[in-house]
Design an enzyme around this catalytic site. Structure first.
Site, PDB file in Angstrom:
ATOM      1  N   PHE A 199       0.863  -1.194   0.000  1.00 49.09           N
ATOM      2  CA  PHE A 199       0.000   0.000   0.000  1.00 49.09           C
ATOM      3  C   PHE A 199       0.901   1.247   0.000  1.00 49.09           C
ATOM      4  O   PHE A 199       0.786   2.121   0.856  1.00 49.09           O
ATOM      5  CB  PHE A 199      -0.934   0.033   1.225  1.00 49.09           C
ATOM      6  CG  PHE A 199      -1.748  -1.213   1.431  1.00 49.09           C
ATOM      7  CD1 PHE A 199      -2.923  -1.411   0.709  1.00 49.09           C
ATOM      8  CD2 PHE A 199      -1.349  -2.192   2.342  1.00 49.09           C
ATOM      9  CE1 PHE A 199      -3.690  -2.561   0.905  1.00 49.09           C
ATOM     10  CE2 PHE A 199      -2.109  -3.336   2.542  1.00 49.09           C
ATOM     11  CZ  PHE A 199      -3.277  -3.524   1.828  1.00 49.09           C
TER      12      PHE A 199
ATOM     13  N   SER B 106      -2.377  -1.014  -5.583  1.00 53.64           N
ATOM     14  CA  SER B 106      -3.294  -1.454  -6.647  1.00 53.64           C
ATOM     15  C   SER B 106      -3.526  -0.344  -7.669  1.00 53.64           C
ATOM     16  O   SER B 106      -4.017  -0.605  -8.764  1.00 53.64           O
ATOM     17  CB  SER B 106      -4.623  -1.911  -6.045  1.00 53.64           C
ATOM     18  OG  SER B 106      -5.174  -0.866  -5.275  1.00 53.64           O
TER      19      SER B 106
ATOM     20  N   ALA C 112       2.170  -2.685  -9.665  1.00 51.62           N
ATOM     21  CA  ALA C 112       0.751  -2.347  -9.546  1.00 51.62           C
ATOM     22  C   ALA C 112      -0.003  -3.660  -9.383  1.00 51.62           C
ATOM     23  O   ALA C 112      -0.137  -4.433 -10.329  1.00 51.62           O
ATOM     24  CB  ALA C 112       0.279  -1.608 -10.784  1.00 51.62           C
TER      25      ALA C 112
ATOM     26  N   ASP D 126       0.263  -0.628   5.249  1.00 46.42           N
ATOM     27  CA  ASP D 126      -0.416   0.633   5.571  1.00 46.42           C
ATOM     28  C   ASP D 126      -1.667   0.763   4.701  1.00 46.42           C
ATOM     29  O   ASP D 126      -1.731   1.599   3.798  1.00 46.42           O
ATOM     30  CB  ASP D 126       0.549   1.813   5.330  1.00 46.42           C
ATOM     31  CG  ASP D 126      -0.060   3.153   5.738  1.00 46.42           C
ATOM     32  OD1 ASP D 126      -1.005   3.158   6.546  1.00 46.42           O
ATOM     33  OD2 ASP D 126       0.412   4.196   5.235  1.00 46.42           O
TER      34      ASP D 126
ATOM     35  N   CYS E 171      -5.608   3.210   9.820  1.00 48.84           N
ATOM     36  CA  CYS E 171      -5.954   4.632   9.865  1.00 48.84           C
ATOM     37  C   CYS E 171      -7.464   4.817   9.986  1.00 48.84           C
ATOM     38  O   CYS E 171      -7.977   5.909   9.779  1.00 48.84           O
ATOM     39  CB  CYS E 171      -5.407   5.364   8.644  1.00 48.84           C
ATOM     40  SG  CYS E 171      -6.044   4.744   7.099  1.00 48.84           S
TER      41      CYS E 171
HETATM   42  N1  SAH Z   1       1.640   4.138   2.846  1.00 51.13           N
HETATM   43  C1  SAH Z   1       1.199   5.229   2.021  1.00 51.13           C
HETATM   44  C2  SAH Z   1      -0.271   5.558   2.205  1.00 51.13           C
HETATM   45  C3  SAH Z   1      -1.194   4.395   1.942  1.00 51.13           C
HETATM   46  S1  SAH Z   1      -2.805   4.858   1.526  1.00 51.13           S
HETATM   47  C4  SAH Z   1       2.075   6.450   2.280  1.00 51.13           C
HETATM   48  O1  SAH Z   1       2.953   6.395   3.154  1.00 51.13           O
HETATM   49  O2  SAH Z   1       1.889   7.463   1.612  1.00 51.13           O
HETATM   50  C5  SAH Z   1      -3.501   3.372   1.020  1.00 51.13           C
HETATM   51  C6  SAH Z   1      -3.111   2.931  -0.387  1.00 51.13           C
HETATM   52  O3  SAH Z   1      -3.645   1.610  -0.554  1.00 51.13           O
HETATM   53  C7  SAH Z   1      -3.690   3.760  -1.524  1.00 51.13           C
HETATM   54  O4  SAH Z   1      -2.630   4.245  -2.311  1.00 51.13           O
HETATM   55  C8  SAH Z   1      -4.532   2.766  -2.341  1.00 51.13           C
HETATM   56  O5  SAH Z   1      -4.401   2.934  -3.756  1.00 51.13           O
HETATM   57  C9  SAH Z   1      -3.965   1.431  -1.939  1.00 51.13           C
HETATM   58  N2  SAH Z   1      -4.879   0.285  -2.021  1.00 51.13           N
HETATM   59  C10 SAH Z   1      -6.193   0.241  -1.733  1.00 51.13           C
HETATM   60  N3  SAH Z   1      -6.666  -1.023  -1.870  1.00 51.13           N
HETATM   61  C11 SAH Z   1      -5.610  -1.797  -2.236  1.00 51.13           C
HETATM   62  C12 SAH Z   1      -5.445  -3.194  -2.516  1.00 51.13           C
HETATM   63  N4  SAH Z   1      -6.466  -4.050  -2.425  1.00 51.13           N
HETATM   64  N5  SAH Z   1      -4.226  -3.634  -2.848  1.00 51.13           N
HETATM   65  C13 SAH Z   1      -3.178  -2.782  -2.926  1.00 51.13           C
HETATM   66  N6  SAH Z   1      -3.277  -1.457  -2.680  1.00 51.13           N
HETATM   67  C14 SAH Z   1      -4.469  -0.969  -2.337  1.00 51.13           C
END
Ligand code: SAH
Length: 396
Positions: free
Chosen positions: A231, A254, A280, A300, A340
């Protein structure tokens, strides 16, 4: 003194306001004088006629968000005073747009700065303003003027970005755009690391400002490790891991747009560094497929629960996600795991992670218990403002 519509509470419903909690729930209201529209200012009185607060009214279970617990006219002077107080606190935290090493910070954190429904993040000389209530939306120009007056030369642009955060039913149309300035200078610095912020198309205000200190802690542990930043969004944790001498860093999100921003940000700081690869992909798919390759994993995820009624599912989600990490992380590995979601309490989150650990049967110790940084202050009268929870775990 301005006259606002009056909201009268039911008997015995004033206690939370007397304790300065800024939310008035619709069930507490006895009657409303006149016909305030969503976003209008109202005065709130107890059943015995005692003045309690002035605030913005809204449609929904939270009917009023209090701006002041003493009689006040919400005018230019009010916004200037509140913004000055928020800015003074950031000065005390030594956060300012004029610091070349760190010019990324949250200037206004809603209830935490006694401005419920308003967020302002600073990226170098650009303020990104986000309204979560119709009242703050209606006040956006007055707030922008106050920001200019208080921040002076530090501020060159104000971008208003509220299309995704305003109540959908208010049907306000998309008003996103520059309220001041408009020159594009999209590189911000956090602890000496640079990144592009896309406040126009990016998530939230463009960057997750709240992980600054937790990223710095990750850097401390990164040396020689194989890092998975799950994430990753715009790659925040990844470039700290690289500066901390990680052996390799894999960033996963994603969203293809997030991955392209991550790649851009990594090359901004570490051009042509072969240690980094971004993917991705869906988190669960990636985690299921990956081997036992990593000894530092960051999880995260986005808020799994935005409302209380989906809390159980959210806790299952955290358990499942963390269980795969516990199963696959190398012995001696370190897991940075976060939630969060405001409705998930610290205890709930810890319990979900505990269940995941128990399921793996591994020996797990808590090294750090993390939260949001001081520029996301928690108003002591509004404990709901504490939303970011993190655990750093050592997995044998
Ligand atoms: N760690 C990041 C913030 C994460 S926000 C930082 O430090 O800036 C959460 C992220 O999870 C978003 O970018 C979103 O696109 C991604 N996300 C949401 N669902 C997801 C999934 N099923 N698999 C992978 N990523 C995902």
């Amino acid at each position: 003194m301005m006259k606002y519509h009056k909201v009268i509470l039911k008997p015995k419903k004033e206690d939370s306001l007397l304790r300065f909690h800024p939310w008035i729930f619709s069930g507490a209201i006895q009657s409303i004088e006149g016909k305030p529209e969503e976003g209008d200012l109202v005065e709130v009185y107890g059943s015995t006629g005692r003045f309690l607060a002035v605030g913005h009214c809204q449609i929904g279970s939270i009917a009023v968000r209090a701006l002041s617990f003493t009689p006040a006219t919400i005018d230019a002077g009010f916004w200037k005073e509140r913004i000055t107080k928020a800015y003074d606190l950031r000065k005390c935290l030594r956060l300012t747009g004029n610091d070349d090493n760190n010019n990324t910070y949250r200037l206004i954190h809603g209830e935490g700065d006694n401005l419920p429904g308003l967020i302002v993040d600073m990226y170098a000389h650009t303020a990104v303003m986000q309204a979560h209530s119709v009242g703050m939306h209606a006040a956006r120009h007055a707030i922008a003027e106050a920001l200019v007056a208080v921040l002076g030369a530090e501020l060159k642009n104000i971008y208003y970005k509220s299309d995704a955060t305003l109540p959908y039913k208010a049907d306000l149309g998309n008003e996103d755009g520059y309220l001041y300035g408009g020159e594009i200078e999209d590189i911000s610095v956090e602890n000496g690391l640079k990144f592009h912020v896309d406040w126009i198309k990016g998530q939230k205000t463009g960057f997750f400002v709240d992980q600054r200190e937790n990223r710095a802690l990750l850097e401390y542990y990164a040396e020689g490790r194989s890092v998975l930043n799950m994430f990753c969004y715009t790659g925040g944790f990844s470039f700290y891991a690289m500066r901390g001498k990680a052996r390799l860093v894999h960033s996963v999100d994603s969203s293809a747009k997030a991955i392209s921003l991550t790649n851009k940000n990594v090359s901004l700081n570490f051009p042509d560094d072969p240690r980094h690869t971004a993917y991705a992909d869906d988190a669960f798919k990636f985690l299921e497929r990956m081997g036992h390759n990593y000894d530092l994993i960051i999880l995260d995820p986005p808020a799994f629960a935005k409302h209380r009624n989906v809390l159980r599912n959210a806790l299952q989600g955290y358990r499942k996600l963390n269980a795969i990490a516990f199963e696959k992380i190398q012995p001696g590995g370190i897991l940075f795991t976060f939630s969060c979601s405001q409705v998930v309490s610290r205890e709930d989150f810890r319990l979900a992670v505990f269940s995941a650990a128990a399921q793996s049967g591994r020996s797990v110790r808590i090294l750090h218990q993390l939260t949001q940084p001081a520029d996301h202050p928690v108003n002591i009268y509004h404990p709901e403002g504490e939303y970011l929870k993190g655990l750093v775990l050592y997995v044998e």
